[in-house]
Design a protein around this motif. Structure first.
Motif: not given
Length: 195
Positions: A149-154, A178-184
């Motif tokens: 999981v990663q969280i990015f500011g605008m 914020y934009v939350v991305t989650c991946h595998n």
């Protein structure tokens, strides 16, 4: 009239006390806080994004994004905007450059357009707990699956990154979007959240 932007044959104008004015070569139409969902009357700057959003600076009130009937307001309190006093807006490709009383800032509004909520193919759930004011990500799988999981500011800066198996509670972040991305290897999921 303080600023003008054109789109094909249409013209948008920012005014200091009469809101936004739209002219389609036939009819003038006025949008302000009395006849629309735009909350302000005074605007200094106006720009158009590549995706057709109208981007405006309101006198000391931050930035207004308008897309169809949706109006979003970005300020130094709810986003990474460094100042509500915006003097210049300039779009270049997928970037919005903002000249404020506190300096120059790059605002990556393209994240809002591209990272729209995707329907997750698995059972991943993002749950908000209003009592703790925190989000929890849950894979809803008995044995879990390794996810990042990663969280990015605008502004596009990474503010949080961690791997997890089944469930993770996201950290408290300062107020903003914020934009939350989650991946595998098999899944990529993105969601915009607000703290």
């Amino acid at each position: 009239i303080l600023d003008i932007v054109t789109e094909n044959y249409n013209i948008w104008m920012a005014t200091p006390a009469a809101g936004l004015v739209f002219f389609d070569q036939i009819i003038f139409e006025n949008f302000n806080n009395f006849n629309s969902s735009i909350p302000f009357e005074g605007f200094q700057q106006i720009e158009l994004s590549n995706s057709g959003q109208i981007l405006c600076s309101a006198y000391g009130e931050g930035m207004v994004f308008i897309e169809n009937d949706s109006v979003s307001i970005y300020t130094s309190m709810n986003s990474d905007l460094v100042s509500n006093a915006i003097n210049v807006l300039h779009t270049y490709e997928n970037e919005l450059w903002i000249g404020t009383d506190d300096g120059l800032q790059l605002f990556d509004f393209d994240l809002i357009n591209k990272l729209e909520e995707n329907e997750f193919q698995s059972d991943l759930a993002l749950i908000f707990n209003p009592l703790s004011n925190q989000y929890t990500l849950d894979t809803n799988e008995p044995h879990g699956t390794l996810m990042l999981v990663q969280i990015f500011g605008m502004d596009g800066k990474l503010t949080f990154k961690e791997a997890f198996l089944k469930r993770i509670t996201l950290p408290h972040l300062k107020e903003g979007i914020y934009v939350v991305t989650c991946h595998n290897d098999d899944i990529l999921w993105r969601k915009i959240i607000r703290f």
